[in-house]
Enzyme design. Structure first.
Site, PDB file in Angstrom:
ATOM      1  CG  HIS A  99       4.131  34.700  32.255  1.00 28.44           C
ATOM      2  ND1 HIS A  99       3.137  35.517  31.797  1.00 28.44           N
ATOM      3  CD2 HIS A  99       3.753  34.288  33.502  1.00 28.44           C
ATOM      4  CE1 HIS A  99       2.179  35.606  32.721  1.00 28.44           C
ATOM      5  NE2 HIS A  99       2.531  34.872  33.757  1.00 28.44           N
ATOM      6  CE  LYS A 140       1.538  31.434  31.630  1.00 32.11           C
ATOM      7  NZ  LYS A 140       1.025  30.395  32.540  1.00 32.11           N
TER       8      LYS A 140
HETATM    9  N1  LIG Z   1      -2.490  30.508  39.939  1.00 36.28           N
HETATM   10  C1  LIG Z   1      -1.270  31.022  40.132  1.00 36.28           C
HETATM   11  O1  LIG Z   1      -1.066  31.930  40.958  1.00 36.28           O
HETATM   12  C2  LIG Z   1      -0.123  30.468  39.355  1.00 36.28           C
HETATM   13  C3  LIG Z   1      -0.362  29.495  38.436  1.00 36.28           C
HETATM   14  N2  LIG Z   1       0.673  28.904  37.778  1.00 36.28           N
HETATM   15  C4  LIG Z   1       0.312  27.795  36.909  1.00 36.28           C
HETATM   16  O2  LIG Z   1       0.655  26.583  37.578  1.00 36.28           O
HETATM   17  C5  LIG Z   1       0.986  25.577  36.621  1.00 36.28           C
HETATM   18  C6  LIG Z   1       2.357  25.006  36.945  1.00 36.28           C
HETATM   19  O3  LIG Z   1       3.341  26.000  36.786  1.00 36.28           O
HETATM   20  P1  LIG Z   1       4.873  25.723  37.165  1.00 36.28           P
HETATM   21  O4  LIG Z   1       4.998  25.307  38.586  1.00 36.28           O
HETATM   22  O5  LIG Z   1       5.622  26.894  36.681  1.00 36.28           O
HETATM   23  O6  LIG Z   1       5.179  24.461  36.218  1.00 36.28           O
HETATM   24  P2  LIG Z   1       6.305  23.354  36.387  1.00 36.28           P
HETATM   25  O7  LIG Z   1       6.425  22.689  35.066  1.00 36.28           O
HETATM   26  O8  LIG Z   1       7.522  23.918  37.027  1.00 36.28           O
HETATM   27  O9  LIG Z   1       5.657  22.340  37.448  1.00 36.28           O
HETATM   28  C7  LIG Z   1       4.628  21.456  37.176  1.00 36.28           C
HETATM   29  C8  LIG Z   1       4.944  20.155  37.906  1.00 36.28           C
HETATM   30  O10 LIG Z   1       3.813  19.315  37.824  1.00 36.28           O
HETATM   31  C9  LIG Z   1       4.255  18.004  37.563  1.00 36.28           C
HETATM   32  N3  LIG Z   1       3.139  17.241  37.011  1.00 36.28           N
HETATM   33  C10 LIG Z   1       2.663  17.235  35.741  1.00 36.28           C
HETATM   34  N4  LIG Z   1       1.624  16.397  35.658  1.00 36.28           N
HETATM   35  C11 LIG Z   1       1.415  15.899  36.903  1.00 36.28           C
HETATM   36  C12 LIG Z   1       0.463  15.010  37.462  1.00 36.28           C
HETATM   37  N5  LIG Z   1      -0.478  14.427  36.708  1.00 36.28           N
HETATM   38  N6  LIG Z   1       0.534  14.740  38.790  1.00 36.28           N
HETATM   39  C13 LIG Z   1       1.476  15.284  39.571  1.00 36.28           C
HETATM   40  N7  LIG Z   1       2.422  16.137  39.090  1.00 36.28           N
HETATM   41  C14 LIG Z   1       2.371  16.440  37.777  1.00 36.28           C
HETATM   42  C15 LIG Z   1       5.453  18.173  36.647  1.00 36.28           C
HETATM   43  O11 LIG Z   1       6.291  17.034  36.623  1.00 36.28           O
HETATM   44  C16 LIG Z   1       6.111  19.391  37.287  1.00 36.28           C
HETATM   45  O12 LIG Z   1       7.023  19.005  38.303  1.00 36.28           O
HETATM   46  C17 LIG Z   1       0.873  26.264  35.252  1.00 36.28           C
HETATM   47  O13 LIG Z   1      -0.405  26.022  34.720  1.00 36.28           O
HETATM   48  C18 LIG Z   1       1.033  27.738  35.595  1.00 36.28           C
HETATM   49  O14 LIG Z   1       0.447  28.594  34.660  1.00 36.28           O
HETATM   50  C19 LIG Z   1       1.953  29.294  37.973  1.00 36.28           C
HETATM   51  C20 LIG Z   1       2.249  30.302  38.843  1.00 36.28           C
HETATM   52  C21 LIG Z   1       1.224  30.971  39.618  1.00 36.28           C
HETATM   53  O1  LIG Z   2       3.055  30.007  34.556  1.00 36.11           O
HETATM   54  C1  LIG Z   2       3.271  30.942  35.355  1.00 36.11           C
HETATM   55  O2  LIG Z   2       4.397  31.227  35.741  1.00 36.11           O
HETATM   56  C2  LIG Z   2       2.128  31.716  35.844  1.00 36.11           C
HETATM   57  N1  LIG Z   2       0.921  31.311  35.536  1.00 36.11           N
HETATM   58  C3  LIG Z   2      -0.298  31.917  35.925  1.00 36.11           C
HETATM   59  C4  LIG Z   2      -1.021  32.427  34.695  1.00 36.11           C
HETATM   60  O3  LIG Z   2      -0.995  31.759  33.655  1.00 36.11           O
HETATM   61  O4  LIG Z   2      -1.679  33.468  34.794  1.00 36.11           O
HETATM   62  C5  LIG Z   2      -0.115  32.957  37.007  1.00 36.11           C
HETATM   63  C6  LIG Z   2       1.127  33.765  36.879  1.00 36.11           C
HETATM   64  O5  LIG Z   2       0.984  34.626  35.797  1.00 36.11           O
HETATM   65  C7  LIG Z   2       2.353  32.878  36.714  1.00 36.11           C
END
Ligand SMILES: NC(=O)C1=CN([C@@H]2O[C@H](COP(=O)(O)OP(=O)(O)OC[C@H]3O[C@@H](n4cnc5c(N)ncnc54)[C@H](O)[C@@H]3O)[C@@H](O)[C@H]2O)C=CC1
Ligand SMILES: O=C(O)C1=N[C@H](C(=O)O)C[C@H](O)C1
Length: 247
Positions: free
Chosen positions: A131, A135
């Site tokens: 990743h 992350k």
């Molecule tokens: N299920 C999936 O397909 C995927 C899951 N993820 C997961 O999504 C999560 C976020 O990833 P990213 O977008 O890369 O992180 P990021 O750090 O770019 O975005 C997170 C955002 O949430 C905000 N935030 C934090 N606490 C908050 C709250 N209480 N209320 C509202 N906003 C809040 C932050 O200020 C930030 O703007 C991680 O856990 C990641 O692993 C990421 C990509 C795909």
């Molecule tokens: O943090 C990410 O970027 C991602 N988070 C998810 C995970 O923890 O599996 C999904 C994807 O891998 C991207």
């Protein structure tokens, strides 16, 4: 029109969700909320999508369930204790359904499904996830879920323990153990989200690899969740598999 709110709207994923919701013909953005903004802004939404942080998501979910708003959750960090708490909240509050998926990439879901299918045929199975270095959690939610699926498939098949003669180890050299499966987490500038599941038996190996090249790749899965969450048969659904006819 499905009215949608987004928690984590300024983040890497949340900002992409805002664009996807605004761009789809059958969804309408009520509000995007990030830290220091009031959740009240999403009042009136049918569904809220959460891509925030493992430390924030449980409180967000509690608020959504108590306010009878369906939740589509991509944020990672769900263990058995957290899932039990979500079930408790759902039991105490009628009205909202929750879909939690560690990966909304359709190809990623297929990769996990293929890995579970392959698992009983090999002595060894290990997972390498790669990743971007921003992350927060390791191993990834996807890798943990894959490990659990592989372990469950091996257990159902009565597989023998994996061979491993390691007796001297620099801590961490053999990765983390999730449900008895070794998981290795790499954080590499320039990468987005990638995973390889490596299987081996005598004279043959199989590597199942998935690559997310951008964050737009998650949006068809997120929109599918938004469209279906209200009508799912269970109040809590884990993973996109049932929505794709994969379980
Ligand atoms: N299920 C999936 O397909 C995927 C899951 N993820 C997961 O999504 C999560 C976020 O990833 P990213 O977008 O890369 O992180 P990021 O750090 O770019 O975005 C997170 C955002 O949430 C905000 N935030 C934090 N606490 C908050 C709250 N209480 N209320 C509202 N906003 C809040 C932050 O200020 C930030 O703007 C991680 O856990 C990641 O692993 C990421 C990509 C795909
Ligand atoms: O943090 C990410 O970027 C991602 N988070 C998810 C995970 O923890 O599996 C999904 C994807 O891998 C991207």
């Amino acid at each position: 029109m499905i009215k949608v709110g987004v928690f984590g709207a300024q983040g890497r994923m949340g900002s992409e969700v805002v664009k996807a919701v605004e761009g789809a013909a059958d969804t309408e953005l009520v509000a995007g909320v990030d830290t220091a903004e009031e959740r009240e802004a999403v009042r009136g939404a049918d569904v809220v999508v959460d891509f925030t942080h493992p430390d924030a998501v449980m409180d967000n979910l509690r608020w959504l369930i108590e306010n009878r708003v369906h939740a589509v959750v991509g944020t990672t960090g769900f263990d058995d204790a957290r899932l039990a708490r979500v079930r408790e909240l759902l039991a105490a509050n009628p009205g909202a359904n929750v879909l939690i998926a560690p990966n909304f990439g359709i190809a990623a879901v297929l990769m996990m499904s293929f890995a579970a299918k392959a698992a009983p045929y090999f002595e060894s199975a290990e997972i390498i996830e790669l990743h971007h270095p921003n992350k927060a959690d390791a191993p990834s939610g996807t890798a943990s879920r894959t490990a659990e699926l592989v372990a469950a498939a091996r257990e159902r098949a009565g597989s023998a323990p994996m061979p491993d003669a390691t007796t001297a180890e620099v801590p961490g050299a053999r990765g983390a153990e999730v449900a008895g499966v070794r998981v290795h987490a790499l954080r590499i500038t320039g990468m987005i989200a990638h995973q390889e599941v490596v299987f081996g038996t005598h004279g043959e190996t199989l590597r199942i690899r998935h690559d997310s090249m951008n964050r737009e790749s998650f949006m068809p899965g997120v929109l599918l969740g938004v469209r279906r969450v209200a009508d799912l048969p269970d109040r809590l659904t884990l993973g996109l598999e049932p929505l794709l006819g994969l379980d």
